[in-house]
Design an enzyme around this catalytic site. Structure first.
Site, PDB file in Angstrom:
ATOM      1  N   SER A 165       0.865  -1.182   0.000  1.00 24.92           N
ATOM      2  CA  SER A 165       0.000   0.000   0.000  1.00 24.92           C
ATOM      3  C   SER A 165       0.899   1.229   0.000  1.00 24.92           C
ATOM      4  O   SER A 165       2.041   1.168   0.467  1.00 24.92           O
ATOM      5  CB  SER A 165      -0.860   0.015   1.273  1.00 24.92           C
ATOM      6  OG  SER A 165      -1.482   1.280   1.442  1.00 24.92           O
ATOM      7  N   TYR A 178      -1.677  -0.901  10.266  1.00 27.00           N
ATOM      8  CA  TYR A 178      -1.777  -1.047   8.808  1.00 27.00           C
ATOM      9  C   TYR A 178      -0.487  -0.566   8.124  1.00 27.00           C
ATOM     10  O   TYR A 178       0.073  -1.272   7.281  1.00 27.00           O
ATOM     11  CB  TYR A 178      -2.982  -0.254   8.292  1.00 27.00           C
ATOM     12  CG  TYR A 178      -3.281  -0.480   6.829  1.00 27.00           C
ATOM     13  CD1 TYR A 178      -3.878  -1.664   6.400  1.00 27.00           C
ATOM     14  CD2 TYR A 178      -2.968   0.480   5.876  1.00 27.00           C
ATOM     15  CE1 TYR A 178      -4.159  -1.875   5.052  1.00 27.00           C
ATOM     16  CE2 TYR A 178      -3.241   0.278   4.532  1.00 27.00           C
ATOM     17  CZ  TYR A 178      -3.843  -0.906   4.126  1.00 27.00           C
ATOM     18  OH  TYR A 178      -4.109  -1.111   2.792  1.00 27.00           O
TER      19      TYR A 178
HETATM   20  P1  NAP Z   1     -11.400  -5.777  -0.179  1.00 26.78           P
HETATM   21  O1  NAP Z   1     -12.334  -5.556  -1.294  1.00 26.78           O
HETATM   22  O2  NAP Z   1     -11.879  -5.749   1.207  1.00 26.78           O
HETATM   23  O3  NAP Z   1     -10.644  -7.142  -0.463  1.00 26.78           O
HETATM   24  C1  NAP Z   1      -9.874  -7.786   0.500  1.00 26.78           C
HETATM   25  C2  NAP Z   1     -10.131  -9.271   0.397  1.00 26.78           C
HETATM   26  O4  NAP Z   1      -9.225  -9.958   1.288  1.00 26.78           O
HETATM   27  C3  NAP Z   1     -11.558  -9.658   0.803  1.00 26.78           C
HETATM   28  O5  NAP Z   1     -12.090 -10.585  -0.089  1.00 26.78           O
HETATM   29  C4  NAP Z   1     -11.341 -10.261   2.183  1.00 26.78           C
HETATM   30  O6  NAP Z   1     -12.281 -11.238   2.562  1.00 26.78           O
HETATM   31  C5  NAP Z   1      -9.986 -10.917   1.995  1.00 26.78           C
HETATM   32  N1  NAP Z   1      -9.406 -11.273   3.277  1.00 26.78           N
HETATM   33  C6  NAP Z   1      -9.308 -10.501   4.382  1.00 26.78           C
HETATM   34  N2  NAP Z   1      -8.763 -11.215   5.371  1.00 26.78           N
HETATM   35  C7  NAP Z   1      -8.500 -12.457   4.884  1.00 26.78           C
HETATM   36  C8  NAP Z   1      -7.963 -13.638   5.429  1.00 26.78           C
HETATM   37  N3  NAP Z   1      -7.559 -13.713   6.714  1.00 26.78           N
HETATM   38  N4  NAP Z   1      -7.851 -14.712   4.642  1.00 26.78           N
HETATM   39  C9  NAP Z   1      -8.258 -14.678   3.367  1.00 26.78           C
HETATM   40  N5  NAP Z   1      -8.801 -13.589   2.781  1.00 26.78           N
HETATM   41  C10 NAP Z   1      -8.918 -12.491   3.547  1.00 26.78           C
HETATM   42  O7  NAP Z   1     -10.252  -4.663  -0.227  1.00 26.78           O
HETATM   43  P2  NAP Z   1      -9.206  -4.255  -1.374  1.00 26.78           P
HETATM   44  O8  NAP Z   1      -9.156  -2.809  -1.353  1.00 26.78           O
HETATM   45  O9  NAP Z   1      -9.450  -4.974  -2.635  1.00 26.78           O
HETATM   46  O10 NAP Z   1      -7.871  -4.789  -0.708  1.00 26.78           O
HETATM   47  C11 NAP Z   1      -6.997  -5.690  -1.375  1.00 26.78           C
HETATM   48  C12 NAP Z   1      -5.581  -5.388  -0.908  1.00 26.78           C
HETATM   49  O11 NAP Z   1      -5.237  -4.078  -1.362  1.00 26.78           O
HETATM   50  C13 NAP Z   1      -5.412  -5.373   0.605  1.00 26.78           C
HETATM   51  O12 NAP Z   1      -4.201  -5.994   0.939  1.00 26.78           O
HETATM   52  C14 NAP Z   1      -5.364  -3.889   0.926  1.00 26.78           C
HETATM   53  O13 NAP Z   1      -4.656  -3.625   2.108  1.00 26.78           O
HETATM   54  C15 NAP Z   1      -4.668  -3.361  -0.296  1.00 26.78           C
HETATM   55  N6  NAP Z   1      -4.857  -1.923  -0.531  1.00 26.78           N
HETATM   56  C16 NAP Z   1      -6.091  -1.392  -0.772  1.00 26.78           C
HETATM   57  C17 NAP Z   1      -6.217  -0.045  -0.984  1.00 26.78           C
HETATM   58  C18 NAP Z   1      -7.534   0.630  -1.267  1.00 26.78           C
HETATM   59  O14 NAP Z   1      -7.588   1.872  -1.320  1.00 26.78           O
HETATM   60  N7  NAP Z   1      -8.604  -0.100  -1.483  1.00 26.78           N
HETATM   61  C19 NAP Z   1      -5.088   0.775  -0.948  1.00 26.78           C
HETATM   62  C20 NAP Z   1      -3.853   0.211  -0.702  1.00 26.78           C
HETATM   63  C21 NAP Z   1      -3.744  -1.158  -0.510  1.00 26.78           C
HETATM   64  P3  NAP Z   1     -13.494 -10.875   3.588  1.00 26.78           P
HETATM   65  O15 NAP Z   1     -14.489 -10.146   2.775  1.00 26.78           O
HETATM   66  O16 NAP Z   1     -13.974 -12.202   4.049  1.00 26.78           O
HETATM   67  O17 NAP Z   1     -12.919 -10.030   4.679  1.00 26.78           O
END
Ligand code: NAP
Length: 273
Positions: A165, A178
């Site tokens: 991130s 985080y």
């Molecule tokens: P998201 O839509 O919430 O996707 C995250 C996914 O990871 C969800 O399907 C979630 O499942 C799954 N997950 C969480 N804990 C888990 C576990 N213990 N085992 C297996 N799966 C798990 O959010 P996203 O934004 O796409 O995030 C994806 C990645 O991008 C993350 O690592 C996040 O930190 C990173 N990121 C996001 C942003 C942003 O602005 N969106 C920015 C920087 C980095 P559940 O629904 O069951 O929780």
């Protein structure tokens, strides 16, 4: 429907943790467009089944859902075994599963309403800190190494793309867990890249800025938080999951053949302007 025979990942098998939602799901769809067979690994089986159906209806690629909790080593080992059993091998992985805080549940609009100060390090319950590190950092490390062991055993010159991130380089008050977990992912990416050089396995990461996914939904719904995200982003808009998937795709395929140990920051110019 795409044929993908000459796609950038034609003939490859991709494993994507967090693959049923947000950035992971966009990677799954994008990689399938480029000819990869896809293993979506995530916690929610119903959402995983939907993502698999979406891939199958938009491409000729094979797609499979495997349930995983990336905080559990045995679960990750079972995930990799299931992927290999189904498709024979894994050529590329996206470690996207993650949480923004211990209280975060993706797709649930209610934010963690704890006041920011209660989330400062001096007040943060150790269990919350530990949970974020377990999922975001140890979960990535375990995913990477179980997949890397498989690649080494099969002599696969594979690629690993971790999802860090931009918070890896921003000291955000109230989000130490985080920020530290993501800084850890960036360093993990560097060390692992050096350790896997001899096996021709490349390890890179993406460090997204603010992206339109369930993770930012609650912030996007609050006008002041939304404005703060835009304010921090020189391009003046949030990124899309597909833009993140395009960045991950570059790092996963041959086009980035001379790049390893690198974190690319698709964040609308956040570290420049
Ligand atoms: P998201 O839509 O919430 O996707 C995250 C996914 O990871 C969800 O399907 C979630 O499942 C799954 N997950 C969480 N804990 C888990 C576990 N213990 N085992 C297996 N799966 C798990 O959010 P996203 O934004 O796409 O995030 C994806 C990645 O991008 C993350 O690592 C996040 O930190 C990173 N990121 C996001 C942003 C942003 O602005 N969106 C920015 C920087 C980095 P559940 O629904 O069951 O929780």
């Amino acid at each position: 429907m795409n044929t993908q025979r000459d796609g950038r990942l034609a003939g490859k098998v991709a494993l994507i943790t967090g693959g049923s939602s947000g950035i992971g799901r966009a990677c799954a769809l994008r990689y399938a467009e480029e000819g990869a067979d896809i293993v979506i690994a995530d916690r929610d089986a119903a959402r995983g089944a939907e993502a698999v159906a979406e891939i199958r209806s938009s491409s000729n690629c094979r797609a499979l859902f495997v349930e995983v909790d990336v905080a559990e080593e045995a679960s990750i080992e079972a995930m990799v075994a299931a992927a290999v059993k189904a498709f024979g091998h894994i050529d590329t992985v996206v470690a996207a599963a993650g949480i923004s805080s211990a209280a975060y549940v993706s797709g649930v609009p209610a934010a963690d309403n704890t006041p920011a100060e209660a989330r400062h390090l001096i007040n943060m319950p150790v269990a919350n800190w530990q949970r974020v590190l377990d999922v975001n950092l140890t979960g990535v490390m375990l995913t990477d190494r179980v997949v890397a062991r498989h690649m080494i055993e099969q002599g696969i010159a594979g690629t690993i793309v971790n999802v860090a991130s931009s918070a890896a380089r921003l000291a955000l008050p109230g989000a130490a867990d985080y920020c530290v977990s993501k800084a850890g992912v960036a360093m993990l990416t560097q060390v692992l890249a050096m350790e896997l050089l001899a096996h021709q396995i490349r390890v890179n990461a993406i460090g997204p800025g603010f992206i339109e996914t369930p993770m930012t939904q609650a912030m996007r719904e609050k006008p002041d938080s939304h404005a703060a995200m835009i304010e921090r982003t020189p391009m003046g808009r949030l990124g899309t999951p597909r833009e993140m998937a395009n960045t991950a795709l570059y790092l996963a395929c041959e086009e980035s053949s001379y790049t390893t140990g690198h974190t690319l920051y698709p964040n609308g110019g956040m570290f420049v302007g």
